[in-house]
Design an enzyme around this catalytic site. Structure first.
Site: not given
Ligand code: KIV
Length: 295
Positions: A53-54, A92, A122, A124, A191
């Site tokens: 989600d970055s 994510d 994924k 969190e 992280e």
């Molecule tokens: O959103 C993302 O890119 C991440 C990773 C950097 C672990 O969660």
């Protein structure tokens, strides 16, 4: 020294990653957000690709990861899916897509698998997500956990701060990791935590840990595609190693294009299409005929 073993082209699955940990073989992971990036990452032999989600920040220009939607995450995951053949593909789950109810979380997670082709999702959070992880795994959705500095908790944490610095915080991180593993998470991202803590967690777990800003003792490492390539606009975090200055290379290419167009240097004759000789001759003889009638 190369530590790659086995068939370089064999499909990577959650089991492959588990076996890699047992063999002490380092796992590589990168983010990708579109078809071209995914192909490059996959063809480089990276084991795991995360549609992070970055992308809210590096692709969409938001200040943090919170605004990105299910629709946007699904759209990017589909594009990445088309570019990935070998790597284990993880998507994510965006903020608020798994926080309201377990039912909604399972429905949203299933969309990443069924509609977008991800092989795991994924989420969190640690201990407090354990029951949800169990539920997702029970619904045949493999889950990657993510603890430590969890960017979706930016407001709750009061900024992006290294986590796990006090004895109590270290103990909580250990509980979080074990709770996720027990609940069935197949991989856990660590992280923004001290390397000593990441080392202890990694040693304690049977499932692999993937670190980002968590030191070298993790079972694998992940970086954000744009950070590694120098394609971001803010100073990088301490843990980022830039392997290229792609942003600068792109800027130079764009300036060169602008100069060439303005000076008439682009396109050249060689970069232009031409009429076939016969057509050109026919046009010329017609023009001559017109001129002679006028005379
Ligand atoms: O959103 C993302 O890119 C991440 C990773 C950097 C672990 O969660």
């Amino acid at each position: 020294m190369s530590i790659t073993t086995g068939d370089f082209r064999a499909k990577i699955t959650a089991s492959t990653l588990f076996e890699k940990k047992q063999r002490h073989e380092i796992i590589t992971c990168l983010t990708a957000y579109d078809y071209a990036g995914a192909r490059l990452v996959d063809e480089a032999g990276i084991d795991m690709i995360l549609v992070g989600d970055s992308l809210a920040m590096v692709m969409l220009g938001y200040e943090n990861t919170l605004p990105v939607t299910m629709q946007e995450m699904l759209h990017h995951t589909r594009a990445v899916r088309r570019g990935v053949k070998r790597a284990f593909l993880v998507a994510d789950m965006p903020f608020a897509s798994y926080h309201v109810s377990q039912r909604e979380a399972v429905r949203n997670a299933a969309r990443f698998i069924k509609d977008a082709g991800a092989e795991a999702v994924k989420i969190e959070g640690g201990e407090k997500r354990a029951r949800l992880v169990e539920r997702l795994v029970g619904a045949e959705v493999p889950v990657v956990g993510h603890i430590g500095l969890t960017p979706q908790s930016v407001h709750a944490m009061g900024g992006y701060k290294v986590q796990g610095k006090t004895l109590q915080a270290v103990e909580q991180l250990m509980h979080d990791a074990l709770a996720l593993e027990q609940a069935g998470a197949c991989v856990i991202v660590l992280e923004g935590i001290p390397r000593e803590v990441a080392a202890m967690v990694t040693q304690e777990l049977e499932v692999p840990t993937i670190g980002i800003g968590a030191g070298p003792e993790c079972d694998g490492q992940v970086l954000v595609f744009h950070d590694l390539l120098g394609l971001t606009f803010a100073p990088p975090a301490k843990f980022v190693r830039r392997y290229a200055e792609v942003g600068a290379a792109i800027s130079n290419a764009l300036l060169a294009f602008k100069d060439d167009v303005k000076s008439g240097g682009y396109p050249s004759d060689a970069e232009s299409y031409h009429l076939p000789k016969e057509t050109l001759a026919a046009i010329q003889s017609r023009a001559m005929a017109k001129r002679s009638i006028g005379d």
